[in-house]
Design a protein around this motif. Structure first.
Motif, PDB file in Angstrom:
ATOM      1  N   LYS A   1      -4.510   5.999   2.194  1.00 34.29           N
ATOM      2  CA  LYS A   1      -4.080   4.640   2.541  1.00 34.29           C
ATOM      3  C   LYS A   1      -5.135   3.880   3.333  1.00 34.29           C
ATOM      4  CE  LYS A   1       0.847   5.248   1.978  1.00 34.29           C
ATOM      5  NZ  LYS A   1       2.203   5.003   2.495  1.00 34.29           N
TER       6      LYS A   1
ATOM      7  N   CYS B   1       0.881  -1.181   0.000  1.00 29.13           N
ATOM      8  CA  CYS B   1       0.000   0.000   0.000  1.00 29.13           C
ATOM      9  C   CYS B   1       0.909   1.218   0.000  1.00 29.13           C
ATOM     10  CB  CYS B   1      -0.907  -0.022   1.226  1.00 29.13           C
ATOM     11  SG  CYS B   1      -1.957   1.423   1.389  1.00 29.13           S
TER      12      CYS B   1
ATOM     13  N   TRP C   1      -2.164  -5.494  -3.989  1.00 28.88           N
ATOM     14  CA  TRP C   1      -1.533  -4.194  -3.814  1.00 28.88           C
ATOM     15  C   TRP C   1      -2.473  -3.078  -4.231  1.00 28.88           C
ATOM     16  CZ3 TRP C   1       0.799  -7.660  -7.423  1.00 28.88           C
ATOM     17  CH2 TRP C   1       0.520  -7.389  -8.768  1.00 28.88           C
ATOM     18  N   ARG C   2      -2.274  -1.927  -3.602  1.00 29.05           N
ATOM     19  CA  ARG C   2      -2.926  -0.691  -3.985  1.00 29.05           C
ATOM     20  C   ARG C   2      -1.824   0.356  -4.052  1.00 29.05           C
ATOM     21  NH1 ARG C   2      -6.163  -3.897  -4.698  1.00 29.05           N
ATOM     22  NH2 ARG C   2      -8.433  -3.828  -4.451  1.00 29.05           N
TER      23      ARG C   2
ATOM     24  N   GLN D   1      -4.576   7.426  -3.795  1.00 32.17           N
ATOM     25  CA  GLN D   1      -5.715   7.559  -2.902  1.00 32.17           C
ATOM     26  C   GLN D   1      -5.254   7.370  -1.453  1.00 32.17           C
ATOM     27  OE1 GLN D   1      -8.696   4.589  -3.698  1.00 32.17           O
ATOM     28  NE2 GLN D   1      -7.440   2.876  -3.039  1.00 32.17           N
TER      29      GLN D   1
ATOM     30  N   ARG E   1      -8.324   3.987   2.786  1.00 29.16           N
ATOM     31  CA  ARG E   1      -9.215   3.433   1.771  1.00 29.16           C
ATOM     32  C   ARG E   1      -8.550   2.256   1.054  1.00 29.16           C
ATOM     33  NH1 ARG E   1     -11.443   6.663  -3.609  1.00 29.16           N
ATOM     34  NH2 ARG E   1     -12.462   4.860  -4.581  1.00 29.16           N
ATOM     35  N   SER E   2      -7.257   2.376   0.770  1.00 27.95           N
ATOM     36  CA  SER E   2      -6.542   1.293   0.092  1.00 27.95           C
ATOM     37  C   SER E   2      -6.520   0.029   0.941  1.00 27.95           C
ATOM     38  CB  SER E   2      -5.109   1.740  -0.231  1.00 27.95           C
ATOM     39  OG  SER E   2      -5.098   2.764  -1.194  1.00 27.95           O
TER      40      SER E   2
ATOM     41  N   GLU F   1      -9.813  -1.724   0.782  1.00 26.94           N
ATOM     42  CA  GLU F   1      -9.966  -2.426  -0.490  1.00 26.94           C
ATOM     43  C   GLU F   1      -9.138  -3.705  -0.527  1.00 26.94           C
ATOM     44  OE1 GLU F   1      -9.022   0.249  -3.627  1.00 26.94           O
ATOM     45  OE2 GLU F   1     -10.827   1.491  -3.358  1.00 26.94           O
ATOM     46  N   ILE F   2      -7.936  -3.655   0.028  1.00 29.96           N
ATOM     47  CA  ILE F   2      -7.093  -4.855   0.078  1.00 29.96           C
ATOM     48  C   ILE F   2      -7.768  -5.945   0.903  1.00 29.96           C
ATOM     49  CG2 ILE F   2      -4.950  -5.772   1.050  1.00 29.96           C
ATOM     50  CD1 ILE F   2      -3.613  -3.118   0.193  1.00 29.96           C
TER      51      ILE F   2
ATOM     52  N   GLU G   1     -10.665  -7.399  -1.017  1.00 28.55           N
ATOM     53  CA  GLU G   1     -10.202  -8.270  -2.096  1.00 28.55           C
ATOM     54  C   GLU G   1      -9.760  -9.630  -1.570  1.00 28.55           C
ATOM     55  OE1 GLU G   1      -6.408  -8.601  -5.158  1.00 28.55           O
ATOM     56  OE2 GLU G   1      -7.129  -6.609  -4.599  1.00 28.55           O
TER      57      GLU G   1
ATOM     58  N   GLU H   1       2.312   2.817  -9.969  1.00 28.45           N
ATOM     59  CA  GLU H   1       2.286   1.356  -9.891  1.00 28.45           C
ATOM     60  C   GLU H   1       3.365   0.716 -10.759  1.00 28.45           C
ATOM     61  OE1 GLU H   1      -0.760  -1.848 -11.592  1.00 28.45           O
ATOM     62  OE2 GLU H   1      -1.565  -0.823  -9.820  1.00 28.45           O
TER      63      GLU H   1
END
Length: 575
Positions: free
Chosen positions: A300, A265, A293-294, A298, A302-303, A306-307, A310, A270
């Motif tokens: 962290k 993150c 990975w994110r 955005q 929020r990332s 999302e991780i 997922e 990327e």
């Protein structure tokens, strides 16, 4: 969740309560410590209660019980370590006490190695043919290690010798309180010992962390990638400070080998980060080691959300590591469930940074752990297929899911214990049977431990499902536990596995009624209502927190009690 820890000791250990409470509160566990007397350890060992952690006898789901045998040699006699100290006699007595405690304790038990005297009473000289005190104590420690190894799953060893090496004399001993209060150990030593005990509690209660989310710049390499490029970052096997980060990679990969899921993150481009993973000659962390990975711009927090979504893991399973105080503060404030660690200011301290805590420690490691990252990478292919297909039923058919089901063999019990202790989301009761208890159940003719091995067109997930049933009388069986790893959810594996289990036990045991229950915990909401879905009926006395069910055999034999047609079922031959 509550932890009741009985501490049988021969030194003043009460200061550990504060550290135990602080460590476990962050995992949602309250602590009740029961300290025995300093001079009554032998009596308390004889009186050990026969109870366990989520045991067959107690069936407790919200209370973790642990026995800690905290015995040292420093308080065994006033002449400890001197020429008159009776090393052989005291060491043998010490070993006998440990062996007796292991036999008496039905709950998991923590034991420890012991420390030799810091200085030899004979100085540099030794009497030929006479073992030194240090040699006798090392022999004792080898016997203690052998005892722990022979009772794996019930006994956990904390290596005091290793702790003493980390802290040295000043961090291990406090001579003021040794002589005034029978408290030989200094705060740093006791705090780390308490952290190790807390890790055992987390492991047996399913609260060990399993996802490591890493920042990149100044965390897994030195420098800012976007400013200095791939050739300018500090990451090397033989030059400083890059060698510190290179060594840190080895620690991270050790965690991955134990089944910890790795994710990145980072606020970078990327393509730049992936180039480092793929091409940098000294980057040990490769793309195949990273489950998700994110990498972008955005926030962290929020990332991280999302991780976790997922990977289908809860936020309270995650540890986030970053060098930035601001990023750490923002994530901690936004996601209090996530454990946030800021890297040390001195780059050389990052080498052992993650080894100074026990956040990821589990009691057992299996072959399934080493394959976990590959399994999550296979999930990316599954998600790709899911996005291609609008219809969920079509997706499930195209997955070609296969399950192999059967009664667990002895060789499966380590993996079964691991799932029992670590599965939280789809877990009907969250009973935490230990490996020792599972071995006892395996030998019980009125108990049945079932496993479910899952695979599909994209790969093999391994043993991801466990069910435990108990025969209550000739016509009634009860479902003690049912759990499916989050990696196997979303394809109705739990339906096929449960229906197979009910039919198998109806056939093998001849029972006419099955009982089951759903016991709500902070993290098992995905399992709520599952038994309703497959035809179990709620009992009138059920509550929102504890729902009781029954199922009659005529229902189990009906046409509507069928496994999904898109799942292939194969029975594992008996052992």
């Amino acid at each position: 969740m509550k932890a009741v820890i009985q501490i049988i000791r021969n030194f003043t250990a009460e200061p550990m309560q504060l550290w135990l409470r602080r460590e476990l509160l962050q995992s949602g566990i309250t602590v009740e410590c029961e300290f025995g007397g300093i001079s009554t350890a032998a009596v308390e060992i004889d009186a050990l209660q026969v109870h366990g952690t989520g045991t067959v006898a107690s069936g407790e789901c919200n209370t973790v019980r642990l026995n800690v045998l905290a015995l040292c040699l420093e308080t065994s006699a006033s002449d400890f370590g001197h020429g008159t100290w009776k090393a052989d006699e005291i060491c043998q007595h010490h070993l006998d006490m440990i062996g007796h405690a292991i036999q008496r304790s039905a709950a998991p038990i923590v034991i420890n190695t012991v420390l030799p005297p810091l200085f030899a009473s004979a100085g540099l000289g030794e009497t030929p043919g006479v073992p030194t005190h240090a040699a006798r104590i090392e022999a004792l420690n080898q016997e203690i290690r052998a005892l722990a190894a022979s009772h794996a799953g019930k006994v956990v060893l904390v290596d005091w010798a290793a702790l003493a090496r980390q802290f040295g004399e000043q961090g291990t001993y406090d001579y003021r309180f040794w002589f005034s209060s029978a408290a030989p150990f200094a705060q740093p030593f006791l705090a780390r010992y308490a952290a190790a005990i807390a890790a055992v509690v987390r492991a047996i209660s399913g609260r060990a962390r399993k996802l490591l989310v890493l920042d990149c710049d100044q965390t897994i390499w030195g420098g800012i990638l976007g400013e200095v490029g791939i050739d300018g970052i500090c990451l090397s096997s033989d030059t400083l400070p890059g060698a510190y980060f290179h060594a840190f990679h080895r620690t991270i990969l050790d965690l991955a080998a134990r089944g910890v899921i790795l994710a990145l993150c980072s606020k970078n481009e990327e393509a730049d980060v992936l180039e480092v993973l793929d091409r940098h000659p000294h980057c040990l962390i490769k793309r195949q080691h990273v489950a998700a990975w994110r990498i972008g711009w955005q926030s962290k927090d929020r990332s991280i959300v999302e991780i976790c979504e997922e990977l289908k893991v809860s936020l309270d399973s995650a540890v986030f590591v970053d060098d930035s105080p601001l990023e750490c503060q923002m994530v901690a404030a936004s996601l209090p469930e996530v454990r946030v660690l800021q890297t040390p200011k001195r780059p050389e301290d990052i080498v052992t940074f993650l080894q100074r805590n026990y956040l990821f420690d589990t009691l057992l490691v299996t072959n399934d752990d080493t394959a976990r990252t590959a399994s999550y990478q296979d999930n990316k292919a599954r998600e790709g297929l899911r996005r291609e297909l609008a219809d969920l039923s079509d997706y499930r058919k195209r997955l070609e899911t296969r399950i192999r089901v059967g009664q667990a063999a002895k060789s499966d019990l380590t993996r079964v214990a691991q799932l029992v202790q670590r599965t939280n989301q789809f877990n009907l009761t969250t009973r935490r049977h230990t490996l020792f208890e599972l071995r006892t159940l395996h030998e019980d003719a009125d108990a049945f431990i079932a496993i479910c091995d899952v695979s599909d067109r994209f790969g093999d997930l391994g043993i991801t499902g466990v069910a435990i049933a108990r025969r209550l009388d000739p016509t009634t069986a009860a479902l003690d536990s049912l759990m499916i790893s989050c990696r196997a959810l979303g394809r109705d594996v739990e339906h096929a596995f449960s229906i197979w289990l009910v039919r198998t036990l109806a056939d093998q045991w001849g029972v006419t009624t099955f009982l089951a229950e759903y016991i709500r915990s902070p993290r098992n909401e995905p399992a709520a209502g599952f038994l309703d879905q497959i035809g179990f009926l709620r009992e009138p006395e059920s509550t929102e927190q504890h729902v009781r069910y029954h199922l009659h055999c005529d229902t189990a034999a009906s046409s509507r009690f069928e496994p999904p047609e898109y799942i292939s079922i194969e029975e594992i031959p008996d052992e």
